[in-house]
Design an enzyme around this catalytic site. Structure first.
Site, PDB file in Angstrom:
ATOM      1  N   GLU A  66       0.856  -1.193   0.000  1.00 53.40           N
ATOM      2  CA  GLU A  66       0.000   0.000   0.000  1.00 53.40           C
ATOM      3  C   GLU A  66       0.885   1.233   0.000  1.00 53.40           C
ATOM      4  O   GLU A  66       2.101   1.137   0.159  1.00 53.40           O
ATOM      5  CB  GLU A  66      -0.925  -0.001   1.225  1.00 53.40           C
ATOM      6  N   HIS A  78      -8.781  10.501   3.650  1.00 58.26           N
ATOM      7  CA  HIS A  78      -8.411   9.493   2.655  1.00 58.26           C
ATOM      8  C   HIS A  78      -8.678  10.069   1.280  1.00 58.26           C
ATOM      9  O   HIS A  78      -9.731  10.655   1.046  1.00 58.26           O
ATOM     10  CB  HIS A  78      -9.225   8.210   2.856  1.00 58.26           C
ATOM     11  N   ARG A  95      -0.691   9.666   2.068  1.00 59.99           N
ATOM     12  CA  ARG A  95      -2.101  10.055   1.874  1.00 59.99           C
ATOM     13  C   ARG A  95      -2.337  11.555   1.863  1.00 59.99           C
ATOM     14  O   ARG A  95      -3.151  12.050   1.085  1.00 59.99           O
ATOM     15  CB  ARG A  95      -2.946   9.458   2.992  1.00 59.99           C
ATOM     16  N   HIS A 153     -10.988  10.159   7.353  1.00 59.70           N
ATOM     17  CA  HIS A 153     -10.830   8.700   7.405  1.00 59.70           C
ATOM     18  C   HIS A 153     -10.264   8.182   8.725  1.00 59.70           C
ATOM     19  O   HIS A 153     -10.708   7.175   9.242  1.00 59.70           O
ATOM     20  CB  HIS A 153      -9.927   8.275   6.254  1.00 59.70           C
ATOM     21  N   ARG A 158      -0.575   8.718   9.593  1.00 60.61           N
ATOM     22  CA  ARG A 158      -0.510   7.266   9.743  1.00 60.61           C
ATOM     23  C   ARG A 158      -0.063   6.601   8.448  1.00 60.61           C
ATOM     24  O   ARG A 158      -0.516   6.948   7.358  1.00 60.61           O
ATOM     25  CB  ARG A 158      -1.898   6.737  10.100  1.00 60.61           C
TER      26      ARG A 158
HETATM   27  C1  LIG Z   1     -13.548   2.199   5.818  1.00 62.79           C
HETATM   28  C2  LIG Z   1     -12.321   1.980   6.654  1.00 62.79           C
HETATM   29  C3  LIG Z   1     -11.304   1.181   6.178  1.00 62.79           C
HETATM   30  C4  LIG Z   1     -10.150   0.979   6.943  1.00 62.79           C
HETATM   31  N1  LIG Z   1      -9.185   0.137   6.471  1.00 62.79           N
HETATM   32  C5  LIG Z   1      -8.118  -0.129   7.258  1.00 62.79           C
HETATM   33  C6  LIG Z   1      -7.149  -1.079   6.862  1.00 62.79           C
HETATM   34  O1  LIG Z   1      -7.250  -1.697   5.808  1.00 62.79           O
HETATM   35  N2  LIG Z   1      -6.103  -1.305   7.686  1.00 62.79           N
HETATM   36  C7  LIG Z   1      -5.938  -0.649   8.875  1.00 62.79           C
HETATM   37  O2  LIG Z   1      -4.957  -0.891   9.593  1.00 62.79           O
HETATM   38  N3  LIG Z   1      -6.864   0.240   9.285  1.00 62.79           N
HETATM   39  C8  LIG Z   1      -7.941   0.504   8.512  1.00 62.79           C
HETATM   40  N4  LIG Z   1      -8.876   1.401   8.940  1.00 62.79           N
HETATM   41  C9  LIG Z   1      -8.728   1.993  10.277  1.00 62.79           C
HETATM   42  C10 LIG Z   1      -9.078   0.945  11.314  1.00 62.79           C
HETATM   43  O3  LIG Z   1     -10.175   0.189  10.855  1.00 62.79           O
HETATM   44  C11 LIG Z   1      -9.441   1.593  12.631  1.00 62.79           C
HETATM   45  O4  LIG Z   1      -8.477   2.525  13.005  1.00 62.79           O
HETATM   46  C12 LIG Z   1      -9.523   0.534  13.713  1.00 62.79           C
HETATM   47  O5  LIG Z   1     -10.383  -0.507  13.307  1.00 62.79           O
HETATM   48  C13 LIG Z   1     -10.030   1.160  14.997  1.00 62.79           C
HETATM   49  O6  LIG Z   1     -10.318   0.131  15.872  1.00 62.79           O
HETATM   50  P1  LIG Z   1     -10.793   0.450  17.350  1.00 62.79           P
HETATM   51  O7  LIG Z   1     -10.969  -0.864  17.999  1.00 62.79           O
HETATM   52  O8  LIG Z   1      -9.879   1.430  17.959  1.00 62.79           O
HETATM   53  O9  LIG Z   1     -12.185   1.210  17.154  1.00 62.79           O
HETATM   54  P2  LIG Z   1     -13.493   0.768  16.358  1.00 62.79           P
HETATM   55  O10 LIG Z   1     -13.288  -0.452  15.573  1.00 62.79           O
HETATM   56  O11 LIG Z   1     -13.973   1.968  15.648  1.00 62.79           O
HETATM   57  O12 LIG Z   1     -14.502   0.406  17.519  1.00 62.79           O
HETATM   58  C14 LIG Z   1     -15.009   1.394  18.367  1.00 62.79           C
HETATM   59  C15 LIG Z   1     -15.992   0.738  19.317  1.00 62.79           C
HETATM   60  O13 LIG Z   1     -16.294   1.671  20.344  1.00 62.79           O
HETATM   61  C16 LIG Z   1     -17.685   1.685  20.552  1.00 62.79           C
HETATM   62  N5  LIG Z   1     -18.082   2.993  21.071  1.00 62.79           N
HETATM   63  C17 LIG Z   1     -17.878   4.216  20.531  1.00 62.79           C
HETATM   64  N6  LIG Z   1     -18.416   5.163  21.323  1.00 62.79           N
HETATM   65  C18 LIG Z   1     -18.961   4.528  22.376  1.00 62.79           C
HETATM   66  C19 LIG Z   1     -19.693   4.934  23.512  1.00 62.79           C
HETATM   67  N7  LIG Z   1     -19.987   6.213  23.750  1.00 62.79           N
HETATM   68  N8  LIG Z   1     -20.133   4.000  24.369  1.00 62.79           N
HETATM   69  C20 LIG Z   1     -19.895   2.679  24.164  1.00 62.79           C
HETATM   70  N9  LIG Z   1     -19.204   2.231  23.109  1.00 62.79           N
HETATM   71  C21 LIG Z   1     -18.745   3.138  22.221  1.00 62.79           C
HETATM   72  C22 LIG Z   1     -18.301   1.388  19.209  1.00 62.79           C
HETATM   73  O14 LIG Z   1     -19.608   0.889  19.390  1.00 62.79           O
HETATM   74  C23 LIG Z   1     -17.313   0.346  18.682  1.00 62.79           C
HETATM   75  O15 LIG Z   1     -17.672  -0.925  19.146  1.00 62.79           O
HETATM   76  C24 LIG Z   1     -10.024   1.620   8.195  1.00 62.79           C
HETATM   77  C25 LIG Z   1     -11.053   2.428   8.670  1.00 62.79           C
HETATM   78  C26 LIG Z   1     -12.196   2.604   7.921  1.00 62.79           C
HETATM   79  C27 LIG Z   1     -13.280   3.468   8.454  1.00 62.79           C
END
Ligand SMILES: Cc1cc2nc3c(=O)[nH]c(=O)nc-3n(C[C@H](O)[C@H](O)[C@H](O)COP(=O)(O)OP(=O)(O)OC[C@H]3O[C@@H](n4cnc5c(N)ncnc54)[C@H](O)[C@@H]3O)c2cc1C
Length: 520
Positions: free
Chosen positions: A126, A243, A291, A352, A387
């Protein structure tokens, strides 16, 4: 700032006790929970069910060194280069060196990584990676398969309970400023106190404070705002990644569908309406430049030629390749009448990823005793000003596990009930829908890809006024709390962007001079 949004009597609401409470059900939260010792009881909290998170939507994959043609020093250098000099080198070293063993654990958990004909895990490339090191599942459905596998593993653990539709309202502290639990509110407005000596904020990023974002609609910065109310330090709030390539039309939840960087990794090129490849003149790495550079090149191309969008051209690849390698993107585009085997894909830059967040050390500890953060909600220092693609899922794994390991080695004590001073709130007529649109509009117009002092100052005044109104209201619904959180994190982004006068990484100031001072 208002300390607690809950202003009732803590002794009369439902009370539950756990050794560890984790806010979130994305990859960071799930992997942290699975890394806890099984004698520790753990509650996982989510806001909108298990199927809505950024993790589920991740497409491209996870960056990690698993081939001997690559090495962790290359991954380290690529990460520092993207971070534009602002990464914490120690944190990056931990990320790239420990990441491969977390990938091994995922393989043991049976995460279905794509393999070649010989059964070896496939790796692709990538933007801004010097080597092929992106592992993926289901072609471009990495997040879906990873989250599902981790959720299945969590379901089989007797020490972990999942609470759906519980929205975090407050991070609680005792008289000594130590964490002693969280308060949540459900969709009926019922509050619960989760008593715990260890709280991990893994609630993800802030994407939906902007009008156009690839993020799940849950991502309104709630965990970051609640931690700020409790006194947690935040850092790098000005660094918001846009993005370069999202489909021009949003879905019914207002989410913009991402066209993964992996397409450019496989040979897709950006073109303007005159068929020209404008990235060749913009950067030596052309379409695979970092990016922020690609994003700004697109914005300038759109502005200079008065275009609503540019195009991504992957027609150099066969239909069968595209269908197999990018099934999600292929079918999503086809559903919208775009056949990517023959048509160019109309794309625009959108919000993004969030590089900043709650400041942590290498074990995910914040400045508040007992409060941890990991994943997109945290600022571990690995991303710096920008990032590197696919480093975020890796960060969720490595630092989610590190939070858990630190808790495993500590001795949690029974927490006291938090001391909550009643807040003198006053009911006022507010239109929450209008406030939400105004916050998103202001952030997009004045705190987005291209920033300057005048716009940032105006935006702070606008959103500051909404913030004052919101925090004076009685907080009897999750919607009110979320709106206050959006205003809180928006203000923090704008204020940090105003303070940093020089452009760096994803933060671009159009009004800087060469010396980094403001133009008159
Ligand atoms: C479309 C897209 C594609 C991506 N592709 C990639 C990729 O290919 N590779 C890569 O490394 N990264 C990628 N990313 C980034 C990556 O997906 C995220 O940074 C990562 O998944 C974040 O994970 P997390 O567990 O921190 O949060 P999240 O997966 O966003 O989870 C957050 C959680 O917190 C909960 N939450 C939020 N607020 C509250 C609240 N007030 N009370 C209770 N619960 C709450 C939500 O319900 C959810 O369950 C992508 C992001 C997107 C949007």
């Amino acid at each position: 700032m208002r300390r607690y949004v809950f202003s009732g009597n803590i002794n009369v609401i439902r009370k539950l006790s756990y050794d560890v409470v984790i806010v979130g059900c994305g990859v960071a939260a799930l992997y942290a929970a699975l890394s806890l010792d099984e004698h520790l009881t753990c509650a996982l909290i989510n806001k909108e069910g298990r199927e809505e998170s950024n993790s589920i939507y991740a497409q491209g994959g996870i960056a990690a060194v698993i081939q001997n043609t690559d090495n962790t020093q290359h991954h380290f250098q690529d990460t520092l280069f993207s971070g534009a000099g602002l990464c914490n080198e120690e944190a990056v070293r931990v990320l790239v060196q420990e990441g491969p063993s977390d990938i091994e654990k995922l393989i043991h958990l049976r995460v279905p990584f794509d393999v070649d004909a010989q059964g070896n895990v496939q790796v692709t490339r990538e933007g801004a990676h010097s080597h092929n090191r992106i592992l993926h599942c289901g072609g471009d459905a990495t997040g879906y398969h990873l989250t599902r596998t981790l959720m299945d593993a969590v379901s089989s653990r007797k020490n972990i309970a999942v609470y759906d539709y519980e929205c975090l309202s407050d991070v609680c502290t005792d008289g000594n400023g130590r964490v002693n639990g969280i308060i949540t509110i459900d969709t009926d407005g019922i509050f619960t106190f989760f008593a715990s000596a260890n709280v991990i904020i893994a609630s993800g990023g802030i994407g939906r404070i902007y009008r156009k974002s690839t993020n799940a609609y849950t991502q309104t910065g709630d965990g970051i705002a609640a931690a700020m109310r409790a006194g947690a330090k935040v850092e790098n709030m000005e660094f918001v990644q846009f993005h370069p390539t999202a489909l021009i039309h949003p879905d019914k939840n207002g989410r913009y569908f991402l066209i993964s960087e992996a397409l450019r990794g496989e040979g897709a090129v950006l073109r303007n309406r005159r068929w020209e490849r404008f990235m060749c003149n913009a950067h030596p790495m052309a379409d695979l430049a970092p990016r922020d550079i690609v994003t700004r090149a697109i914005i300038w191309e759109m502005k200079n030629h008065d275009l609503p969008n540019v195009y991504l051209d992957i027609t150099c690849k066969s239909r069968s390749f595209l269908e197999n390698r990018f099934p999600t993107i292929y079918h999503e585009c086809l559903r919208r009448d775009i056949d990517i085997a023959v048509d160019w894909i109309p794309v625009v830059p959108v919000q993004h990823y969030f590089m900043g967040g709650i400041a942590t050390d290498l074990h995910g500890q914040t400045n508040i005793d007992g409060l941890y953060a990991c994943g997109e909600a945290a600022n571990t220092g690995v991303h710096g000003a920008n990032r590197l693609a696919s480093n975020s899922l890796l960060e969720c794994l490595v630092f989610g596990r590190r939070c858990a390991e630190h808790i495993n080695g500590s001795c949690p004590s029974v927490p006291a009930v938090p001391c909550i001073q009643p807040y003198k709130d006053a009911e006022a007529a507010v239109d929450l829908g209008t406030i939400r649109s105004q916050i998103r509009y202001t952030m997009t117009q004045k705190g987005g890809i291209i920033r300057n002092k005048t716009n940032l100052t105006e935006a702070i005044a606008t959103i500051g006024a909404y913030h004052d109104t919101l925090q004076s209201l009685p907080m009897w619904s999750d919607m009110r709390i979320i709106m206050l959180n959006m205003a809180t994190v928006s203000l923090a982004v704008l204020q940090a962007a105003l303070r940093r006068e020089k452009s760096v990484g994803a933060h671009y100031r159009s009004d800087e001079t060469k010396e980094g001072t403001e133009k008159k």
